[in-house]
Design a protein around this motif. Structure first.
Motif, mmCIF file in Angstrom:
data_model
loop_
_atom_site.group_PDB
_atom_site.id
_atom_site.type_symbol
_atom_site.label_atom_id
_atom_site.label_comp_id
_atom_site.label_asym_id
_atom_site.label_seq_id
_atom_site.Cartn_x
_atom_site.Cartn_y
_atom_site.Cartn_z
ATOM 1 N N THR A 41 0.834 -1.205 0.000
ATOM 2 C CA THR A 41 0.000 0.000 0.000
ATOM 3 C C THR A 41 0.868 1.255 0.000
ATOM 4 O OG1 THR A 41 -0.161 -0.037 2.423
ATOM 5 C CG2 THR A 41 -1.906 -1.148 1.173
ATOM 6 N N VAL A 42 2.018 1.208 0.682
ATOM 7 C CA VAL A 42 2.936 2.352 0.682
ATOM 8 C C VAL A 42 3.464 2.607 -0.728
ATOM 9 C CG1 VAL A 42 5.144 3.229 1.526
ATOM 10 C CG2 VAL A 42 3.578 2.078 3.105
ATOM 11 N N VAL A 43 3.888 1.523 -1.381
ATOM 12 C CA VAL A 43 4.400 1.661 -2.751
ATOM 13 C C VAL A 43 3.296 2.166 -3.678
ATOM 14 C CG1 VAL A 43 5.328 0.398 -4.728
ATOM 15 C CG2 VAL A 43 6.163 -0.093 -2.413
ATOM 16 N N PHE A 44 2.090 1.608 -3.522
ATOM 17 C CA PHE A 44 0.972 2.030 -4.365
ATOM 18 C C PHE A 44 0.653 3.511 -4.166
ATOM 19 C CE2 PHE A 44 -3.550 2.882 -4.919
ATOM 20 C CZ PHE A 44 -3.778 2.415 -6.208
ATOM 21 N N SER A 45 0.637 3.966 -2.905
ATOM 22 C CA SER A 45 0.305 5.361 -2.637
ATOM 23 C C SER A 45 1.333 6.306 -3.228
ATOM 24 C CB SER A 45 0.167 5.589 -1.126
ATOM 25 O OG SER A 45 1.397 5.355 -0.466
ATOM 26 N N ILE A 46 2.608 5.922 -3.160
ATOM 27 C CA ILE A 46 3.651 6.757 -3.763
ATOM 28 C C ILE A 46 3.454 6.832 -5.276
ATOM 29 C CG2 ILE A 46 6.127 6.944 -4.186
ATOM 30 C CD1 ILE A 46 6.580 5.695 -1.412
ATOM 31 N N GLY A 47 3.163 5.673 -5.881
ATOM 32 C CA GLY A 47 2.917 5.664 -7.319
ATOM 33 C C GLY A 47 1.695 6.494 -7.694
ATOM 34 N N TYR A 48 0.652 6.403 -6.880
ATOM 35 C CA TYR A 48 -0.578 7.179 -7.142
ATOM 36 C C TYR A 48 -0.278 8.670 -7.074
ATOM 37 C CZ TYR A 48 -5.565 8.262 -7.069
ATOM 38 O OH TYR A 48 -6.802 8.740 -7.377
ATOM 39 N N MET A 49 0.529 9.081 -6.088
ATOM 40 C CA MET A 49 0.885 10.492 -5.952
ATOM 41 C C MET A 49 1.663 10.987 -7.158
ATOM 42 S SD MET A 49 2.017 10.609 -1.936
ATOM 43 C CE MET A 49 2.818 12.204 -2.168
ATOM 44 N N VAL A 50 2.453 10.128 -7.752
ATOM 45 C CA VAL A 50 3.242 10.525 -8.916
ATOM 46 C C VAL A 50 2.364 10.640 -10.155
ATOM 47 C CG1 VAL A 50 5.099 9.810 -10.486
ATOM 48 C CG2 VAL A 50 5.373 9.555 -8.000
ATOM 49 N N SER A 54 -2.709 14.929 -6.322
ATOM 50 C CA SER A 54 -2.683 14.428 -4.946
ATOM 51 C C SER A 54 -2.457 15.543 -3.933
ATOM 52 C CB SER A 54 -1.616 13.343 -4.809
ATOM 53 O OG SER A 54 -0.358 13.838 -5.253
ATOM 54 N N VAL A 55 -1.199 15.773 -3.556
ATOM 55 C CA VAL A 55 -0.885 16.596 -2.390
ATOM 56 C C VAL A 55 -1.066 18.086 -2.700
ATOM 57 C CG1 VAL A 55 0.886 17.176 -0.700
ATOM 58 C CG2 VAL A 55 0.760 14.849 -1.638
ATOM 59 N N LYS A 63 -0.095 17.822 -9.721
ATOM 60 C CA LYS A 63 -1.053 17.484 -10.786
ATOM 61 C C LYS A 63 -0.870 16.072 -11.332
ATOM 62 C CE LYS A 63 -1.545 22.303 -12.178
ATOM 63 N NZ LYS A 63 -2.833 22.438 -11.497
ATOM 64 N N GLY A 64 0.271 15.467 -11.098
ATOM 65 C CA GLY A 64 0.487 14.097 -11.553
ATOM 66 C C GLY A 64 0.896 14.023 -13.014
ATOM 67 N N THR A 65 1.516 12.900 -13.377
ATOM 68 C CA THR A 65 2.028 12.733 -14.739
ATOM 69 C C THR A 65 0.941 12.348 -15.738
ATOM 70 O OG1 THR A 65 2.560 10.416 -14.273
ATOM 71 C CG2 THR A 65 4.290 12.048 -13.864
ATOM 72 N N ALA A 66 -0.227 11.872 -15.262
ATOM 73 C CA ALA A 66 -1.287 11.421 -16.173
ATOM 74 C C ALA A 66 -2.135 12.567 -16.702
ATOM 75 C CB ALA A 66 -2.179 10.404 -15.474
ATOM 76 N N ASP A 67 -1.925 13.769 -16.155
ATOM 77 C CA ASP A 67 -2.711 14.939 -16.568
ATOM 78 C C ASP A 67 -4.213 14.660 -16.459
ATOM 79 O OD1 ASP A 67 -3.012 17.554 -17.420
ATOM 80 O OD2 ASP A 67 -3.140 16.994 -19.543
ATOM 81 N N TYR A 68 -4.611 14.065 -15.346
ATOM 82 C CA TYR A 68 -6.013 13.698 -15.120
ATOM 83 C C TYR A 68 -6.673 14.707 -14.195
ATOM 84 C CZ TYR A 68 -10.054 11.220 -13.220
ATOM 85 O OH TYR A 68 -11.316 10.887 -12.826
ATOM 86 N N SER A 69 -7.952 15.028 -14.485
ATOM 87 C CA SER A 69 -8.717 15.908 -13.608
ATOM 88 C C SER A 69 -10.153 15.408 -13.538
ATOM 89 C CB SER A 69 -8.702 17.356 -14.133
ATOM 90 O OG SER A 69 -9.609 18.156 -13.403
ATOM 91 N N ALA A 70 -10.628 15.114 -12.337
ATOM 92 C CA ALA A 70 -12.004 14.659 -12.177
ATOM 93 C C ALA A 70 -12.983 15.740 -12.627
ATOM 94 C CB ALA A 70 -12.260 14.285 -10.713
ATOM 95 N N ARG A 71 -12.626 17.013 -12.410
ATOM 96 C CA ARG A 71 -13.504 18.107 -12.825
ATOM 97 C C ARG A 71 -13.671 18.116 -14.339
ATOM 98 N NH1 ARG A 71 -12.351 23.836 -10.267
ATOM 99 N NH2 ARG A 71 -13.090 22.616 -8.491
#
Length: 289
Positions: A41-50, A54-55, A63-71
């Motif tokens: 879960t630690v590894v997954f959370s770090i990957g999710y933040m990248v 996230s923060v 903003k993350g590397t995927a350029d994703y926005s729920a809005r």
């Protein structure tokens, strides 16, 4: 009491030094599978933040590397929904109210859209079930101050009631008969006569005297039989539906110092299509003519 770490004689495992009622806590290590899941879960959370937003920091966020926005996704979904409704909205816009009511597809769509508009704009006063309350008309019955056909309802929605910012607003005002027009005895007699019109408990002798006052002062608006006049916004007095009154004291108060409600005009607040759907929805609530 200082903690005392010692080896448990039965298991050979060190204790933590904690003891409750003679029961010592063993310092067993966590199961390996639990640790592996935790590390994962630690590894997954770090990957999710990248990868994903996230923060937060300052006025922004990672903003993350995927350029994703729920809005952006929500706006895309709304645009797609609006485009899918384009054809039927255009049909509602170009159709008159009777045509909408006679077409099952347009009617169903308008009731759904009108219901959403009602919940957002009208329920605060008329209630979520449109049953109203003191000073707020019940839209579920067949008593209408200004008429209950489609065109009358649409006019009321568009221009409001006593809404001074709209020059075409519905307007009527009952005079305060207690300000020198009628004396207390006349108000009391008229009250008893109004009770008789609604078949409520009343004093017959006093009501007979009030009939003359009613004919002179009230019948012009409320009609001789108390059926009211929607062209003037004068309510019917010969039924059990009351906006402000309902008993002798309240009726007398309304005669002496009448209260007048205000409804905003929605002409410049809602689109013409939304007003059409809202009109159909209110008409279909059960009291439409």
């Amino acid at each position: 009491m200082p903690t005392k770490i010692e080896k448990d004689q039965a298991t050979g495992v060190d204790t933590t030094g904690h003891e409750w009622d003679g029961v010592r806590e063993l310092n067993n290590p966590l199961p390996r599978w639990w640790l592996y899941v935790f590390y994962a879960t630690v590894v997954f959370s770090i990957g999710y933040m990248v990868i994903f937003p996230s923060v937060p920091y300052g006025d922004g966020y990672l903003k993350g590397t995927a350029d994703y926005s729920a809005r952006v996704e929500v706006e895309k979904d709304l645009a797609e929904a609006k485009a899918a409704q384009g054809d039927i909205l255009a049909r509602v816009a170009e159709s008159d109210l009777e045509t909408i009511r006679g077409d099952q597809n347009l009617l169903a769509f308008s009731i759904a859209g009108g219901g959403a508009a009602f919940a957002e704009n009208c329920a605060a006063c008329h209630g979520t079930g449109a049953t109203g309350g003191p000073g707020y008309p019940n839209l579920q019955d067949d008593d209408w101050l200004w008429g209950g056909d489609l065109n009358a309802i649409q006019t009321t929605i568009r221009h409001g009631i006593r809404w001074e910012q709209n020059e075409d607003t519905r307007y009527s005002e009952m005079p305060p008969f207690g300000d020198g027009i009628l004396d207390r005895a006349q108000i009391a007699a008229t009250t008893q006569y109004v009770l008789s019109l609604a078949n409520l408990d009343h004093d017959a002798a006093t009501a007979a005297a009030g009939q003359t006052v009613y004919a002179e002062q009230c019948a012009a608006c409320h009609k001789a039989d108390g059926s009211g006049d929607p062209t003037l916004g004068a309510p019917a007095l010969n039924d059990a539906v009351w906006l402000y009154a309902g008993n002798a004291d309240e009726i007398a108060t309304q005669i002496a110092r009448p209260r007048h409600g205000v409804m905003p005009a929605w002409d410049n607040r809602l689109s013409p299509v939304t007003i059409k759907m809202l009109t159909v929805y209110v008409h279909e609530l059960g009291g439409g003519q």
